[in-house]
Design a protein around this motif. Structure first.
Motif, PDB file in Angstrom:
ATOM      1  N   ASP A   3       4.329   6.831   1.294  1.00 22.19           N
ATOM      2  CA  ASP A   3       5.016   5.691   1.898  1.00 22.19           C
ATOM      3  C   ASP A   3       6.009   6.156   2.966  1.00 22.19           C
ATOM      4  OD1 ASP A   3       5.632   2.849   2.099  1.00 22.19           O
ATOM      5  OD2 ASP A   3       7.582   3.433   1.315  1.00 22.19           O
ATOM      6  N   ARG A   4       6.673   7.284   2.692  1.00 18.98           N
ATOM      7  CA  ARG A   4       7.645   7.812   3.664  1.00 18.98           C
ATOM      8  C   ARG A   4       6.957   8.176   4.978  1.00 18.98           C
ATOM      9  NH1 ARG A   4      10.079  12.444   0.820  1.00 18.98           N
ATOM     10  NH2 ARG A   4      10.410  10.918  -0.797  1.00 18.98           N
ATOM     11  N   LYS A  40       6.099   4.884   6.765  1.00 17.06           N
ATOM     12  CA  LYS A  40       7.330   4.234   7.234  1.00 17.06           C
ATOM     13  C   LYS A  40       7.870   4.944   8.483  1.00 17.06           C
ATOM     14  CE  LYS A  40      11.993   3.573   5.551  1.00 17.06           C
ATOM     15  NZ  LYS A  40      12.886   3.814   4.445  1.00 17.06           N
ATOM     16  N   ASN A  41       7.947   6.278   8.419  1.00 12.01           N
ATOM     17  CA  ASN A  41       8.491   7.032   9.558  1.00 12.01           C
ATOM     18  C   ASN A  41       7.593   6.941  10.781  1.00 12.01           C
ATOM     19  OD1 ASN A  41      10.683   7.732   8.074  1.00 12.01           O
ATOM     20  ND2 ASN A  41       9.883   9.722   7.443  1.00 12.01           N
ATOM     21  N   LYS A  99       8.082   3.577  12.329  1.00 16.58           N
ATOM     22  CA  LYS A  99       9.409   3.482  12.943  1.00 16.58           C
ATOM     23  C   LYS A  99       9.447   4.249  14.276  1.00 16.58           C
ATOM     24  CE  LYS A  99      14.179   4.002  11.560  1.00 16.58           C
ATOM     25  NZ  LYS A  99      15.028   4.744  10.647  1.00 16.58           N
ATOM     26  N   LYS A 110      10.027  -5.057   5.452  1.00 12.96           N
ATOM     27  CA  LYS A 110      10.119  -4.336   4.180  1.00 12.96           C
ATOM     28  C   LYS A 110       8.695  -4.214   3.651  1.00 12.96           C
ATOM     29  CE  LYS A 110      14.638  -4.714   2.498  1.00 12.96           C
ATOM     30  NZ  LYS A 110      15.591  -5.708   2.070  1.00 12.96           N
ATOM     31  N   PRO A 111       8.397  -3.173   2.867  1.00 14.12           N
ATOM     32  CA  PRO A 111       7.023  -3.090   2.358  1.00 14.12           C
ATOM     33  C   PRO A 111       6.697  -4.269   1.432  1.00 14.12           C
ATOM     34  CG  PRO A 111       8.435  -1.470   1.285  1.00 14.12           C
ATOM     35  CD  PRO A 111       9.241  -2.057   2.398  1.00 14.12           C
ATOM     36  N   ARG A 114       2.285  -1.651   4.121  1.00 15.61           N
ATOM     37  CA  ARG A 114       2.961  -1.741   5.423  1.00 15.61           C
ATOM     38  C   ARG A 114       1.913  -2.025   6.489  1.00 15.61           C
ATOM     39  NH1 ARG A 114       8.333   0.260   5.192  1.00 15.61           N
ATOM     40  NH2 ARG A 114       8.698   1.446   3.282  1.00 15.61           N
TER      41      ARG A 114
END
Ligand SMILES: C[S@@+](CC[C@H](N)C(=O)[O-])C[C@H]1O[C@@H](n2cnc3c(N)ncnc32)[C@H](O)[C@@H]1O
Length: 307
Positions: free
Chosen positions: A247-248, A251-252, A255, A278-279, A299
């Protein structure tokens, strides 16, 4: 056909995000077709004007989902391969752009319950290969890898605090006996951590081995990068992950690329528009009916080249 293979997670949410309603002729690639649960629903919505491509690294998944599609009289293109080679796989069928990319990471219930090495509840060969043509098995790591490599795997991919103790235990025990099966391995763990090892600890140890054996994080990073050149303007990427390391990464990546700017007709746009601030997580009801969904996080993002 009764679908014991796998229950698709966040099905309605996947459909909602993967199909951009302002696009007419969809070409969607499901990079992790598994039992075909998500794919079938996508196909119903985008065929016959659109096209669906189903990819999986596991031969069984391709065989099963292809059969399921045939029984439902639904057409799709099936490709066995690693999504880290998505561009090359698609080129084979002369496709270089798509309108949607779906990644439902991890394993199917079928793999967990029937294929060797993934579950610490069953005594099977400590294998853990999703693609059975690959040489490296999890037992090779345990029997042959050096101290530094094992420490790295348990620390980085399992986030295990006792990674040094765990590695020393393996290195000491394997001198007297090779590890072949999941239960051989658990016997070793019991020697160092007691007979009542917590399930959570075992899950982390098994997760670390599986991530390494199948290069899961590198594959994910590669397909995310490729998505930027494969998606058309307005095309969407949807990722469901099941642990924080994956997930990280998603997300990154979203972003970073949502901060990049593209210029078009004198206007400036963000390269990726994040659709899920938000997920998205499963409802309590979904978790109640499908416990395996409990750690899922979805996501989604849209590629903007020009408005
Ligand atoms: C959670 S299951 C997908 C379930 C599917 N969405 C469904 O509805 O049945 C994940 C699938 O991804 C496949 N997979 C994992 N890593 C892969 C990779 N690098 N390339 C292609 N497929 C992969 C696994 O073999 C497995 O079938």
């Amino acid at each position: 056909m009764v679908n014991n293979y796998h229950i698709p997670v966040l099905l309605n949410e996947v459909i909602e995000y993967i199909i951009n309603p302002s696009i007419e002729n969809h070409i969607i690639v499901d990079c992790t077709v598994g039992g075909g649960g998500h794919s079938l629903e996508i196909a119903k919505r985008i065929l016959p004007s659109g096209k669906l491509i189903c990819v999986d690294r596991d031969e069984n998944a391709i065989y099963y989902s292809q059969k399921r599609f045939k029984e439902c009289l639904i057409k799709a293109e099936f490709l066995k391969g690693n999504f880290s080679n998505l561009k090359e796989l698609l080129l084979k069928i002369k496709i270089n752009h798509v309108t949607g990319i779906l990644l439902d990471l991890g394993l199917s219930s079928y793999q967990l319950e029937n294929e060797d090495g993934f579950s610490f509840m069953r005594d099977t060969e400590l294998d853990m290969r999703v693609d059975k043509t690959q040489k490296l098995k999890a037992r090779d790591l345990i029997n042959k890898f050096g101290k530094k490599e094992l420490e790295f795997i348990f620390k980085e991919y399992g986030e295990i605090k006792n990674y040094k103790k765990l590695t020393n235990l393996i290195i000491k025990s394997r001198k007297s006996k090779n590890v072949n099966t999941t239960f051989d391995f658990i016997e070793i763990l019991k020697k160092g951590f007691g007979n009542n090892i917590k399930e959570n600890f075992l899950a982390k140890v098994f997760q670390a081995l599986r991530i390494y054996v199948n290069s899961e994080l590198d594959n994910l990073k590669k397909v995310l990068r490729d998505s930027l050149t494969l998606l058309i303007n307005g095309g969407r990427i949807v990722v469901i992950s099941y642990h924080s390391l994956e997930d990280r990464i998603v997300k990154n990546f979203f972003k970073e690329n949502s901060m990049k700017k593209v210029f078009c007709d004198g206007m400036q746009y963000k390269l990726l528009k994040i659709l899920t601030k938000k997920p998205i997580v499963p409802s309590l009801n979904e978790i109640r009916t499908n416990r395996k969904s409990r750690s899922a996080k979805l996501r989604a993002a849209e590629l903007i080249i020009c408005k």
